[in-house]
Scaffold this motif. Structure first.
Motif, mmCIF file in Angstrom:
data_model
loop_
_atom_site.group_PDB
_atom_site.id
_atom_site.type_symbol
_atom_site.label_atom_id
_atom_site.label_comp_id
_atom_site.label_asym_id
_atom_site.label_seq_id
_atom_site.Cartn_x
_atom_site.Cartn_y
_atom_site.Cartn_z
ATOM 1 N N LEU A 149 5.606 11.296 -7.796
ATOM 2 C CA LEU A 149 6.226 9.974 -8.349
ATOM 3 C C LEU A 149 7.516 10.004 -7.594
ATOM 4 O O LEU A 149 8.330 8.879 -6.867
ATOM 5 N N LYS A 150 8.827 10.629 -7.832
ATOM 6 C CA LYS A 150 10.179 10.707 -7.842
ATOM 7 C C LYS A 150 10.071 11.553 -6.000
ATOM 8 O O LYS A 150 11.467 10.796 -5.330
ATOM 9 N N MET A 151 9.024 11.748 -5.607
ATOM 10 C CA MET A 151 9.544 12.010 -3.671
ATOM 11 C C MET A 151 9.213 10.999 -3.327
ATOM 12 O O MET A 151 9.469 10.794 -2.169
ATOM 13 N N ILE A 152 8.539 9.761 -3.678
ATOM 14 C CA ILE A 152 8.319 8.920 -2.575
ATOM 15 C C ILE A 152 9.823 8.180 -3.059
ATOM 16 O O ILE A 152 9.834 7.039 -1.817
ATOM 17 N N ASN A 153 10.455 7.762 -3.070
ATOM 18 C CA ASN A 153 11.378 7.132 -3.171
ATOM 19 C C ASN A 153 12.648 8.569 -3.481
ATOM 20 O O ASN A 153 13.810 7.850 -3.998
ATOM 21 N N ARG A 154 11.972 9.370 -3.316
ATOM 22 C CA ARG A 154 13.255 10.549 -2.762
ATOM 23 C C ARG A 154 14.005 10.891 -3.554
ATOM 24 O O ARG A 154 15.825 11.227 -3.515
ATOM 25 N N ILE A 155 13.900 10.917 -5.362
ATOM 26 C CA ILE A 155 15.145 11.568 -6.403
ATOM 27 C C ILE A 155 14.515 12.598 -6.293
ATOM 28 O O ILE A 155 15.467 13.339 -6.846
ATOM 29 N N ILE A 156 13.310 12.556 -5.567
ATOM 30 C CA ILE A 156 13.062 14.461 -5.441
ATOM 31 C C ILE A 156 12.810 14.275 -4.116
ATOM 32 O O ILE A 156 11.253 14.117 -3.430
ATOM 33 N N ARG A 157 13.177 15.161 -3.473
ATOM 34 C CA ARG A 157 13.508 15.850 -2.138
ATOM 35 C C ARG A 157 11.803 16.206 -1.454
ATOM 36 O O ARG A 157 11.466 17.290 -2.264
ATOM 37 N N ALA A 158 10.849 15.933 -1.161
ATOM 38 C CA ALA A 158 9.645 16.814 -0.880
ATOM 39 C C ALA A 158 9.539 17.201 -0.140
ATOM 40 O O ALA A 158 10.443 17.974 0.801
ATOM 41 N N THR A 159 9.309 18.647 0.204
ATOM 42 C CA THR A 159 9.223 19.896 0.540
ATOM 43 C C THR A 159 8.477 20.308 1.842
ATOM 44 O O THR A 159 9.089 20.323 2.790
ATOM 45 N N SER A 160 7.406 19.439 1.666
ATOM 46 C CA SER A 160 6.351 18.711 3.124
ATOM 47 C C SER A 160 5.270 17.860 2.713
ATOM 48 O O SER A 160 5.077 17.522 1.729
ATOM 49 N N GLY A 161 5.612 17.207 3.895
ATOM 50 C CA GLY A 161 4.220 16.039 3.163
ATOM 51 C C GLY A 161 5.087 14.794 3.570
ATOM 52 O O GLY A 161 5.801 14.503 3.898
ATOM 53 N N LYS A 162 4.551 13.388 3.990
ATOM 54 C CA LYS A 162 4.387 12.719 4.411
ATOM 55 C C LYS A 162 3.742 11.169 3.218
ATOM 56 O O LYS A 162 3.905 11.473 2.841
ATOM 57 N N VAL A 163 5.606 10.233 3.091
ATOM 58 C CA VAL A 163 4.460 9.079 2.344
ATOM 59 C C VAL A 163 4.548 7.713 3.164
ATOM 60 O O VAL A 163 5.383 7.704 3.674
ATOM 61 N N PHE A 164 3.820 7.064 3.533
ATOM 62 C CA PHE A 164 3.765 5.881 3.875
ATOM 63 C C PHE A 164 3.206 4.579 3.245
ATOM 64 O O PHE A 164 3.000 4.387 2.219
ATOM 65 N N LEU A 165 3.898 3.530 3.304
ATOM 66 C CA LEU A 165 4.461 2.459 2.682
ATOM 67 C C LEU A 165 3.561 1.634 3.005
ATOM 68 O O LEU A 165 4.494 1.297 4.718
ATOM 69 N N MET A 174 0.890 -1.719 -0.104
ATOM 70 C CA MET A 174 0.036 0.185 0.016
ATOM 71 C C MET A 174 0.857 1.359 0.585
ATOM 72 O O MET A 174 2.078 1.276 0.350
ATOM 73 N N ILE A 175 0.404 1.970 -0.647
ATOM 74 C CA ILE A 175 1.638 3.270 -0.738
ATOM 75 C C ILE A 175 0.045 4.578 -0.269
ATOM 76 O O ILE A 175 -1.038 4.560 -0.893
ATOM 77 N N ARG A 176 0.857 5.521 0.625
ATOM 78 C CA ARG A 176 -0.036 6.464 0.678
ATOM 79 C C ARG A 176 0.673 7.257 0.862
ATOM 80 O O ARG A 176 1.552 7.434 1.537
ATOM 81 N N LEU A 177 -0.608 9.049 0.254
ATOM 82 C CA LEU A 177 0.856 9.966 0.283
ATOM 83 C C LEU A 177 -0.224 11.113 1.170
ATOM 84 O O LEU A 177 -1.200 10.815 0.619
ATOM 85 N N ASP A 178 0.516 11.779 2.121
ATOM 86 C CA ASP A 178 0.101 13.151 2.702
ATOM 87 C C ASP A 178 -0.321 13.852 2.118
ATOM 88 O O ASP A 178 1.462 14.496 3.098
ATOM 89 N N ASN A 179 -0.194 14.668 2.225
ATOM 90 C CA ASN A 179 0.294 16.156 1.583
ATOM 91 C C ASN A 179 1.327 16.216 1.375
ATOM 92 O O ASN A 179 1.138 17.396 1.701
ATOM 93 N N LEU A 180 1.223 15.541 0.465
ATOM 94 C CA LEU A 180 2.472 15.276 -0.203
ATOM 95 C C LEU A 180 3.137 16.896 -0.997
ATOM 96 O O LEU A 180 2.113 17.127 -2.125
ATOM 97 N N THR A 181 4.045 17.826 -1.134
ATOM 98 C CA THR A 181 4.214 19.039 -1.685
ATOM 99 C C THR A 181 5.202 19.546 -2.179
ATOM 100 O O THR A 181 6.514 19.035 -1.289
ATOM 101 N N LYS A 182 5.872 19.739 -3.173
ATOM 102 C CA LYS A 182 7.242 19.838 -4.198
ATOM 103 C C LYS A 182 6.855 21.534 -4.457
ATOM 104 O O LYS A 182 6.285 21.930 -5.380
#
Lengths: 388, 243
Positions: A48-64, A1-9
């Motif tokens: 997509l790339k914020m999930i494996n941190r190829i791009i750093r998220a500015t804020s928000g969380k990723v749940f696996l 399961m992948i859950r994105l929580d207020n993920l922002t860049k």
């Protein structure tokens, strides 16, 4: 399961801050493919790339699998996620075997284990291990390379996969083949997959869910059928295209629409019987002749049945093309158009006739999603109509 | 067919010409004069190679890490300007570099090795830097996405893929180095330059050639040696000469 929580860049550019992804909230259930779809620059790849941190998220969380990844070590996180990119990115300095086993080797598997795994993976992607494992990427075709790219991502059996336009650089014919192979693999592997695409047809074909992005925002997130039948706003509607009702043909299988009530005759029946059955079932032009093994053998037309005496086996015309139960309606529609007919007999996997599908039933099935009046959505008894 | 017969005819002509040259050399006594210098050539060639080996390995030891450091993303801001400084550095003639190092380090082997190292540095640094920068961003993204650490990315992906370009730099640099070592004689480091410059001063053609021909041969041999090493070391998948 992948859950994105207020993920922002937010990207800082010379022209000021650009919000590439704006408070993205979404959840991909375990074992499903979620397609991120939208025009270029809409934030789907960034998300997509914020999930494996190829791009750093500015804020928000990723749940696996319910676990917050914020505190995880980046390398460990990435090794637990399969990653496929459009440019494939096979390492040209390594053999296919070395490429496939990169992640197992990073994880410190022992030699026999990862060698065995390489063979398993080659079987999985239907490539000959003996022929390919010792070769180099430059010796493979684009389609073969991308299969290896997928195998490499699957090597350590990660529960989650991220795919960034994985089949975008492959020619249309090979792409369709690889998509089918991938879906077949996915049916067994049940990975949770996030998949970026800009191709609406690919999204409908591959996705259990589709997320439409626009200017950094998630506009609509729903199953393909819901998306096509109920686009949330004008943007989604125009992005899906004016032929979106036709695109739904891809999503429906013959199994869901066909009717098993149909009349047929045997080669040993008389033409008289055939004529009465044509009348009984209310067919306009013809009736199907089925042989002893249950396979379609030919057609008896009304005019022949009325004017001639004898047995069906002596007076039939060639059988029409057939639809398999697992074909999608797009293929059926194409067959109907190509053969100037409004119905097709349906056959099961062994080739035996098990019913028929009509144009009327198809349009009704598709149309029922758009109509709100209850009397129209009642099931209609469908009939074969004519066959010339 | 005509091309093949032309080739074999050419081979015959070459053989005959070589034979004629041999006959001429024997008759005019040039060979004997050459043989007179043979012990000198042997001694000086070893000295020559020592200078090349010292300055070449020093240059590689400095230039490759330097190129790697310059190619790191954190260095991106300074890298180009530093490369420009090095570029300007190469425009200074090697003779001037040797003269400068002599004025600081005196005469002998040390200033010669120093000067030669400086002159050899740039092609290697530049090729290392360019080679590493030229590794496709897709490869880097794939390597990162699969979970390689920065060091693993450098050693498993970047360096193997840049190796061919790096070796090309080393090859050029060493060939230039062998050809420049004769100048080291001028600051008292010996080498085959001793025969060349003395030969020029004395207007002794045979002596000069006894220095020049071995120098040229050494350059060719060193070049072939590095090419062979590159052929063996660079992974097959990224080695154009093994494709």
């Amino acid at each position: 399961m992948i859950r994105l929580d207020n993920l922002t860049k937010v990207f800082d550019t010379p022209k000021g801050a650009v919000v590439a992804a704006d408070h993205i909230n979404m959840e991909v259930p375990r074992g499903e493919i979620c397609i991120l779809l939208g025009p270029s620059g809409c934030g789907k790849t960034t998300t997509l790339k914020m999930i494996n941190r190829i791009i750093r998220a500015t804020s928000g969380k990723v749940f696996l699998d319910g676990e917050d990844t914020t505190g995880m070590n980046t390398q460990d996180l990435r090794r637990s996620i399969g990653y496929v990119i459009q440019q494939i990115g096979l390492f040209p300095n390594m053999t296919i075997e070395e490429n496939i086993t990169v992640v197992p080797r990073l994880l410190g598997w022992d030699r026999t284990a990862y060698k065995k795994r390489a063979r398993e993976l080659m079987d999985m992607i239907a490539m000959d291990a003996e022929a390919f494992l010792k070769r180099y990427p430059s010796e493979l075709s684009g389609g073969q390379q991308q299969r290896i790219g997928v195998a490499r991502a699957l090597a350590a059996d990660p529960p989650v996969m991220l795919m960034d336009e994985p089949f975008g650089a492959i020619d249309p014919i090979n792409r369709a083949v690889i998509q089918d192979e991938f879906l077949k693999m996915q049916a067994e592997l049940k990975k949770t997959i996030m998949f970026v695409s800009h191709d609406i047809d690919e999204a409908i074909k591959m996705g259990d869910r589709i997320a439409i992005f626009r200017e950094g925002k998630l506009v609509q997130y729903s199953a393909p059928d819901d998306l096509l039948s109920a686009p949330r706003n004008g943007f989604v509607e125009s992005f899906l295209g004016e032929d979106r009702a036709l695109k739904r043909l891809n999503l429906v299988k013959v199994r869901e629409v066909f009717s098993d009530e149909m009349g047929s005759v045997k080669p040993d029946d008389t033409l008289e019987t055939a004529l009465s059955r044509i009348d009984d079932f209310g067919y306009q032009n013809a009736i199907l002749m089925v042989n002893d093994r249950g396979e379609p053998a030919g057609m008896i037309t009304r005019s022949v049945a009325r004017t001639t005496r004898g047995y069906c086996r002596d007076h039939y015309q060639t059988a029409p093309p057939v639809a398999q139960l697992d074909d999608d309606l797009r293929k059926v529609a194409s067959l109907m158009f190509a053969n100037d007919t409004t119905w097709l007999p349906c056959v099961d996997a062994r080739g035996r006739v098990c019913g028929h599908i009509t144009q009327r039933a198809m349009t009704h099935h598709l149309g029922s999603r758009y109509r709100s009046r209850p009397e129209d959505s009642a099931p209609l008894r469908s009939q074969p109509e004519t066959k010339e | 067919m005509p091309i093949r017969s032309l080739k074999s005819a050419g081979r015959w002509v070459l053989a005959i010409l070589l034979f004629a040259a041999g006959v001429w050399a024997q008759r005019s006594g040039v060979i004997e004069d050459f043989l007179y210098y043979l012990p000198d050539v042997r001694y000086l060639a070893v000295q020559h190679l020592f200078l090349t080996a010292m300055s070449g390995s020093l240059a590689i030891a400095i230039a490759v890490p330097l190129g790697i450091v310059l190619s790191r993303p954190s260095m991106a801001r300074f890298a180009e300007s530093l490369m420009q400084v090095l570029n300007v550095g190469t425009t200074i003639p090697t003779l001037a570099v040797l003269a400068l190092s002599m004025s600081f380090l005196g005469i002998g082997t040390v200033p010669a090795v120093f000067g030669l190292t400086v002159a050899t540095l740039l092609p290697i640094t530049r090729n290392t830097y360019v080679g590493l920068k030229g590794v496709s961003p897709a490869l880097m993204e794939a390597a990162a996405g699969l979970g390689m650490s920065p060091a693993q990315r450098l050693f498993r992906v970047e360096l193997p893929n840049a190796l061919y370009v790096i070796f090309a730099g080393i090859r050029t640099a060493l060939a230039i180095n062998v050809g420049t070592v004769p100048l080291a004689f001028l600051i008292g480091a010996g080498g085959l330059g001793e025969l060349i410059f003395t030969g020029i001063d004395l207007y002794d053609t045979v002596m000069m050639l006894a220095g020049a021909i071995p120098t040229a041969l050494l350059a060719v041999i060193v070049d072939a040696l590095v090419a062979t090493i590159a052929f063996l070391v660079v992974p097959r998948g990224v080695n154009p000469s093994r494709a």
